[in-house]
Design a protein around this motif. Structure first.
Motif, mmCIF file in Angstrom:
data_model
loop_
_atom_site.group_PDB
_atom_site.id
_atom_site.type_symbol
_atom_site.label_atom_id
_atom_site.label_comp_id
_atom_site.label_asym_id
_atom_site.label_seq_id
_atom_site.Cartn_x
_atom_site.Cartn_y
_atom_site.Cartn_z
ATOM 1 N N ARG A 2 49.732 -5.452 -12.732
ATOM 2 C CA ARG A 2 48.842 -5.231 -11.595
ATOM 3 C C ARG A 2 47.400 -5.455 -12.013
ATOM 4 N NH1 ARG A 2 51.035 0.573 -9.588
ATOM 5 N NH2 ARG A 2 53.231 0.061 -9.563
ATOM 6 N N PHE A 3 46.577 -5.919 -11.043
ATOM 7 C CA PHE A 3 45.149 -6.091 -11.331
ATOM 8 C C PHE A 3 44.547 -4.723 -11.630
ATOM 9 C CE2 PHE A 3 45.470 -9.590 -7.911
ATOM 10 C CZ PHE A 3 45.919 -10.519 -8.839
ATOM 11 N N HIS A 4 43.739 -4.646 -12.691
ATOM 12 C CA HIS A 4 43.162 -3.367 -13.086
ATOM 13 C C HIS A 4 41.884 -3.645 -13.872
ATOM 14 C CE1 HIS A 4 43.787 0.992 -13.575
ATOM 15 N NE2 HIS A 4 43.097 0.839 -14.682
ATOM 16 N N GLY A 5 40.755 -3.089 -13.358
ATOM 17 C CA GLY A 5 39.475 -3.357 -14.006
ATOM 18 C C GLY A 5 38.607 -4.208 -13.095
ATOM 19 N N GLN A 6 37.769 -5.045 -13.692
ATOM 20 C CA GLN A 6 36.856 -5.900 -12.925
ATOM 21 C C GLN A 6 37.494 -7.267 -12.693
ATOM 22 O OE1 GLN A 6 33.840 -4.729 -11.901
ATOM 23 N NE2 GLN A 6 33.292 -6.609 -10.848
ATOM 24 N N GLY A 7 37.305 -7.818 -11.459
ATOM 25 C CA GLY A 7 37.883 -9.137 -11.233
ATOM 26 C C GLY A 7 37.535 -9.731 -9.887
ATOM 27 N N THR A 8 37.907 -10.990 -9.714
ATOM 28 C CA THR A 8 37.662 -11.734 -8.485
ATOM 29 C C THR A 8 38.980 -12.321 -8.013
ATOM 30 O OG1 THR A 8 35.423 -12.319 -9.192
ATOM 31 C CG2 THR A 8 36.423 -13.693 -7.478
ATOM 32 N N PHE A 9 39.228 -12.189 -6.702
ATOM 33 C CA PHE A 9 40.440 -12.778 -6.142
ATOM 34 C C PHE A 9 40.068 -13.528 -4.873
ATOM 35 C CE2 PHE A 9 44.431 -13.175 -3.958
ATOM 36 C CZ PHE A 9 45.365 -13.327 -4.977
ATOM 37 N N THR A 10 40.462 -14.792 -4.785
ATOM 38 C CA THR A 10 40.217 -15.599 -3.600
ATOM 39 C C THR A 10 41.554 -15.848 -2.912
ATOM 40 O OG1 THR A 10 38.358 -16.682 -4.707
ATOM 41 C CG2 THR A 10 39.215 -17.737 -2.722
ATOM 42 N N TYR A 11 41.620 -15.496 -1.638
ATOM 43 C CA TYR A 11 42.852 -15.637 -0.864
ATOM 44 C C TYR A 11 42.958 -17.032 -0.249
ATOM 45 C CZ TYR A 11 43.139 -10.588 -1.357
ATOM 46 O OH TYR A 11 43.213 -9.321 -1.874
ATOM 47 N N LYS A 22 42.200 -1.026 -9.299
ATOM 48 C CA LYS A 22 42.969 0.030 -9.956
ATOM 49 C C LYS A 22 44.413 -0.092 -9.493
ATOM 50 C CE LYS A 22 43.343 5.031 -10.558
ATOM 51 N NZ LYS A 22 42.839 6.353 -10.123
ATOM 52 N N GLU A 23 45.291 -0.373 -10.429
ATOM 53 C CA GLU A 23 46.728 -0.492 -10.150
ATOM 54 C C GLU A 23 47.013 -1.410 -8.953
ATOM 55 O OE1 GLU A 23 48.366 3.438 -9.946
ATOM 56 O OE2 GLU A 23 47.756 3.905 -11.999
ATOM 57 N N GLY A 24 46.347 -2.573 -8.922
ATOM 58 C CA GLY A 24 46.613 -3.586 -7.909
ATOM 59 C C GLY A 24 45.861 -3.427 -6.606
ATOM 60 N N LYS A 25 45.007 -2.408 -6.486
ATOM 61 C CA LYS A 25 44.264 -2.180 -5.241
ATOM 62 C C LYS A 25 42.764 -2.180 -5.514
ATOM 63 C CE LYS A 25 47.906 0.533 -3.059
ATOM 64 N NZ LYS A 25 48.293 1.829 -2.524
ATOM 65 N N PHE A 26 41.979 -2.558 -4.467
ATOM 66 C CA PHE A 26 40.524 -2.475 -4.576
ATOM 67 C C PHE A 26 40.180 -1.002 -4.783
ATOM 68 C CE2 PHE A 26 40.403 -5.896 -0.977
ATOM 69 C CZ PHE A 26 40.986 -6.837 -1.815
ATOM 70 N N HIS A 27 39.405 -0.708 -5.817
ATOM 71 C CA HIS A 27 39.100 0.688 -6.118
ATOM 72 C C HIS A 27 37.827 0.744 -6.955
ATOM 73 C CE1 HIS A 27 40.591 4.883 -6.290
ATOM 74 N NE2 HIS A 27 39.851 4.935 -7.381
ATOM 75 N N GLY A 28 36.804 1.426 -6.427
ATOM 76 C CA GLY A 28 35.507 1.477 -7.104
ATOM 77 C C GLY A 28 34.507 0.681 -6.285
ATOM 78 N N GLN A 29 33.600 -0.018 -6.944
ATOM 79 C CA GLN A 29 32.612 -0.843 -6.257
ATOM 80 C C GLN A 29 33.144 -2.254 -6.051
ATOM 81 O OE1 GLN A 29 29.514 -0.116 -4.972
ATOM 82 N NE2 GLN A 29 29.950 2.029 -5.420
ATOM 83 N N LYS A 45 38.564 2.899 -2.157
ATOM 84 C CA LYS A 45 39.526 3.852 -2.718
ATOM 85 C C LYS A 45 40.916 3.405 -2.285
ATOM 86 C CE LYS A 45 40.829 8.735 -2.803
ATOM 87 N NZ LYS A 45 40.572 10.069 -2.215
ATOM 88 N N GLU A 46 41.739 3.061 -3.254
ATOM 89 C CA GLU A 46 43.124 2.653 -3.013
ATOM 90 C C GLU A 46 43.232 1.578 -1.926
ATOM 91 O OE1 GLU A 46 45.404 6.217 -2.442
ATOM 92 O OE2 GLU A 46 44.981 6.919 -4.476
ATOM 93 N N GLY A 47 42.356 0.575 -2.005
ATOM 94 C CA GLY A 47 42.436 -0.571 -1.102
ATOM 95 C C GLY A 47 41.720 -0.430 0.225
#
Length: 190
Positions: A2-11, A22-29, A45-47
């Motif tokens: 699962r995605f975890h940490g900082q990253g970029t995803f383009t759909y 965090k654990e595959g969901k948008f979480h944080g800033q 928080k949790e997507g």
């Protein structure tokens, strides 16, 4: 896995998220730019939008404030595409609590809101309804509305005596009069 940490995803539809996971969901800033042109920048928080953030809409509208589990919730400022501005409380994407609405024409309404509806001052509302009835030139509608005026006056008397429950009848009768006679908004400013 699962995605975890900082990253970029383009759909595939062109949407893009840049931020924390965090654990595959948008979480944080993070910042999410949607395919339709809307953009959210803020806390997740949790997507879901959660905490402080800003949504800029493709039509020119903008909300800056608090979110809860994906909805406008808490204190915030919404600038509408037509230039109107609402500053105040929100709950489940609707105006809720104390707030100030400035319309594009400059008219200001300071009121308490409940689930998106303005809770009007009973005195202001009944006075506007009676004035509207008094000055209306439509005799046919006045005849139909007359019974509501009588009930309104009885409710007002009970309300003045301190019978709080009568305010609901005041709103019911006043609303009927205001709607039937198409009362102008200016009456509420007197």
């Amino acid at each position: 896995d699962r995605f975890h940490g900082q990253g970029t995803f383009t759909y595939a539809d062109g949407s893009k998220y840049v931020g924390q996971w965090k654990e595959g969901k948008f979480h944080g800033q993070g910042t999410n730019t949607f395919a339709g042109g809307n953009e959210y920048v803020g806390e997740w928080k949790e997507g879901k939008f959660h905490g402080q953030g800003t949504i800029t809409y493709a039509d020119g509208g903008k909300y800056v404030g608090e979110f809860k589990e994906g909805t406008l919730h808490g204190q915030g400022t919404f600038t509408y595409a037509d230039g109107g501005i609402y500053v105040g409380g929100w709950k489940d994407n609707q105006r809720h609590g104390q707030g100030k609405l400035t319309k594009p024409n400059g008219k200001i309404t300071e009121a308490v809101w409940e689930n998106g509806n303005e809770i009007l001052d009973p005195k202001k509302y009944w006075e506007a309804a009676i004035l509207c009835y008094k000055y209306s030139e439509d005799s046919a509608i006045k005849k139909v509305t007359g019974a509501y005026v009588e009930q309104l006056l009885n409710s007002v008397d009970a309300y003045k005596r301190g019978e709080e429950y009568e305010k609901y009848n005041i709103f019911t009768y006043s609303k009927t009069i205001v709607e039937n006679l198409s009362c102008p908004e200016e009456l509420f400013d007197r």
